[in-house]
Enzyme design. Structure first.
Site, mmCIF file in Angstrom:
data_model
loop_
_atom_site.group_PDB
_atom_site.id
_atom_site.type_symbol
_atom_site.label_atom_id
_atom_site.label_comp_id
_atom_site.label_asym_id
_atom_site.label_seq_id
_atom_site.Cartn_x
_atom_site.Cartn_y
_atom_site.Cartn_z
ATOM 1 N N HIS A 303 -3.438 41.108 54.977
ATOM 2 C CA HIS A 303 -4.016 40.429 53.821
ATOM 3 C C HIS A 303 -3.420 39.040 53.722
ATOM 4 O O HIS A 303 -2.309 38.793 54.202
ATOM 5 C CB HIS A 303 -3.819 41.211 52.520
ATOM 6 C CG HIS A 303 -2.424 41.691 52.268
ATOM 7 N ND1 HIS A 303 -1.434 40.899 51.752
ATOM 8 C CD2 HIS A 303 -1.851 42.904 52.447
ATOM 9 C CE1 HIS A 303 -0.319 41.601 51.627
ATOM 10 N NE2 HIS A 303 -0.545 42.827 52.051
ATOM 11 N N HIS A 346 9.072 40.643 51.418
ATOM 12 C CA HIS A 346 9.181 39.258 51.881
ATOM 13 C C HIS A 346 10.330 38.526 51.199
ATOM 14 O O HIS A 346 10.843 38.947 50.162
ATOM 15 C CB HIS A 346 7.866 38.498 51.674
ATOM 16 C CG HIS A 346 7.468 38.296 50.239
ATOM 17 N ND1 HIS A 346 7.024 39.302 49.428
ATOM 18 C CD2 HIS A 346 7.437 37.178 49.479
ATOM 19 C CE1 HIS A 346 6.722 38.842 48.245
ATOM 20 N NE2 HIS A 346 6.969 37.550 48.226
ATOM 21 N N GLU A 352 9.467 32.698 42.341
ATOM 22 C CA GLU A 352 8.341 33.361 41.707
ATOM 23 C C GLU A 352 8.740 33.999 40.379
ATOM 24 O O GLU A 352 9.642 34.833 40.330
ATOM 25 C CB GLU A 352 7.792 34.455 42.635
ATOM 26 C CG GLU A 352 7.435 33.976 44.035
ATOM 27 C CD GLU A 352 7.129 35.114 44.980
ATOM 28 O OE1 GLU A 352 7.168 36.292 44.530
ATOM 29 O OE2 GLU A 352 6.875 34.863 46.168
ATOM 30 N N HIS A 376 11.999 36.296 40.916
ATOM 31 C CA HIS A 376 12.502 36.405 42.280
ATOM 32 C C HIS A 376 12.680 34.984 42.795
ATOM 33 O O HIS A 376 11.703 34.316 43.164
ATOM 34 C CB HIS A 376 11.529 37.188 43.161
ATOM 35 C CG HIS A 376 11.258 38.572 42.665
ATOM 36 N ND1 HIS A 376 10.031 39.186 42.780
ATOM 37 C CD2 HIS A 376 12.069 39.465 42.040
ATOM 38 C CE1 HIS A 376 10.094 40.401 42.261
ATOM 39 N NE2 HIS A 376 11.321 40.591 41.804
ATOM 40 N N HIS A 382 12.342 40.883 48.126
ATOM 41 C CA HIS A 382 11.641 41.714 47.152
ATOM 42 C C HIS A 382 10.366 42.246 47.769
ATOM 43 O O HIS A 382 10.020 41.944 48.917
ATOM 44 C CB HIS A 382 11.363 40.941 45.858
ATOM 45 C CG HIS A 382 10.558 39.689 46.044
ATOM 46 N ND1 HIS A 382 11.069 38.538 46.586
ATOM 47 C CD2 HIS A 382 9.265 39.416 45.760
ATOM 48 C CE1 HIS A 382 10.131 37.603 46.615
ATOM 49 N NE2 HIS A 382 9.033 38.106 46.135
#
Length: 445
Positions: A303, A346, A352, A376, A382
């Site tokens: 994705h 990742h 973020e 994060h 995470h």
């Protein structure tokens, strides 16, 4: 500026009409003939009004990036007494501005429950609570993450932010926004954008309202370029709604609160400053329904990166590296073959902050709730929690629609430094790291 009850405000919100198109040159007049023809600043403006320009960019920026609006108002904004700095403890001690120096940047993953209930008679401005941010508002770079929780209208009071534009994300209860350009209504699932310097006041359309705010100190939000996607997809410009002119002609004391270089300054006028009878330009507020986002995704395997969900972006001086992106995880189909479908594990050079508007998020089984949020920072590892990983790794890969939640992300190029109040808050989840416990070794099995 008499305030409405939440029920009355809700009826007003439902009756509003709008103009469409993001970044367009719009015009509107609340009285016929109020908007001059062929002149921005005629010798005598129509109807005895004053012509005033509000600039959101430098005069000499290229036309494609220039932000300005002409306002035709009953009294000019220049007619005001001296602004006086408000005592922080007497105004809103929970509101902070970059640079954030009271704590050290923290590499740990952090998650919060929703803000606690506000004290009685807390309006939108008093209900702002700063989680953290980066950059320097005085240098017009960076951003801040705020939350709000309010239960009272802003009565005889307006607010403007000289430090940056405000992207308001309601999560519980709607807002009726009275601005210099007219009125906007934002319900949960909508976002409202208030440009730098625009005065506004907020009325709740519910007994209690709660949500998130991204304060963008940098370049104004724009729609991201589509690149190889082509002409269509993501947020459509026509789905952004601008107000039509609506003015207040009231001679009663009104407090004007201005956020300037991190401090709140106040002056009291003898009239409402929301007295713009007509206007034209492109520096103006908008509202957008996140459910109209045209999601682009993979129809084969894997994705795309979450940047494919970007609604708005604030460009930086480095192409492709945003000061802040606003990203939405809207309802969408998942169809990837031989693909781990939730967000993958990742580490990211970007930082973020995620919030949840409704329902659940497909990368977390529990603990991430509407009104809460997670942070994060850059390079912190995470991804899905153990329960989500176990479920997604063994799921039957049939087409599946994710439509039971609406989440978003403020993604920024610099680490978000949390405020001392955010790190000491009772609603900070002390056990957040535990969601990744139990991720077992499978190698060699």
């Amino acid at each position: 500026m008499a305030s409405h009850t939440p029920q009355q405000a809700s009826k007003v919100a439902q009756s509003l009409t709008y103009q469409t198109g993001f970044g367009n040159e719009h015009s509107s007049e609340a009285r016929p003939g109020a908007l001059p023809v062929g002149r921005n600043s005629p010798q005598r403006a129509p109807l005895g009004l004053y012509a005033e320009q509000l600039s959101g960019s430098a005069f000499t920026q290229p036309r494609a990036h220039n932000r300005r609006s002409w306002l035709y108002r009953i009294r000019p904004s220049a007619a005001h007494p001296r602004f006086v700095r408000m005592n922080r403890d007497a105004s809103n001690p929970a509101l902070r501005t970059a640079p954030f120096t009271e704590t050290e940047p923290d590499p740990n993953r952090l998650r919060w429950d929703p803000l606690p209930a506000p004290a009685p008679d807390t309006d939108f401005l008093d209900g702002l609570w700063t989680l953290g941010g980066n950059g320097d508002a005085r240098q017009r770079s960076g951003m801040a993450v705020h939350l709000y929780h309010a239960n009272s209208p802003m009565t005889d009071r307006v607010f403007s932010d000289s430090d940056g534009e405000l992207l308001i994300v309601p999560e519980h209860g709607g807002l009726l926004l009275h601005t210099e350009f007219g009125m906007l209504a934002a319900e949960p699932g909508h976002v409202a954008l208030i440009p730098r310097g625009v005065r506004f006041r907020v009325e709740p359309t519910a007994d209690t309202v709660r949500g998130y705010v991204c304060e963008n100190y940098g370049q104004p939000f724009v729609l991201p370029d589509l690149g190889p996607i082509g002409a269509n997809g993501l947020a459509n410009p026509r789905d952004f709604l601008a107000p039509v002119a609506a003015y207040e002609d009231e001679d009663r004391p009104t407090e004007v609160v201005n956020k300037y270089c991190g401090n709140l300054w106040t002056a009291t006028l003898d009239h409402s400053p929301l007295d713009v009878v007509a206007w034209h330009g492109n520096h103006l507020p908008y509202v957008y329904d996140l459910r109209r986002f045209n999601v682009i995704g993979s129809v084969s395997y894997d994705h795309p990166d979450p940047s494919i969900f970007t609604v708005l972006t604030s460009p930086s001086d480095t192409p492709g590296l945003a000061g802040v992106d606003f990203v939405v995880f809207a309802p969408r189909w998942l169809v990837g073959e031989d693909t781990f479908r939730p967000p993958y594990f990742h580490r990211n050079v970007m930082s973020e902050y995620m919030g949840l508007i409704e329902g659940a998020y497909d990368a977390k089984a529990e603990g991430f709730v509407p009104g809460g949020g997670s942070l994060h920072n850059m390079m912190s590892a995470h991804g899905p929690d153990r329960e989500t990983f176990d479920r997604a790794s063994t799921a039957e890969l049939e087409p599946h629609k994710v439509d039971d939640g609406l989440a978003f992300m403020f993604e920024t190029r610099w680490p978000v430094v949390a405020t001392a109040q955010a790190l000491a808050a009772d609603h900070l989840q002390e056990d957040y790291d535990g969601v990744w416990e139990g991720l077992e070794r499978h190698f060699g099995s």
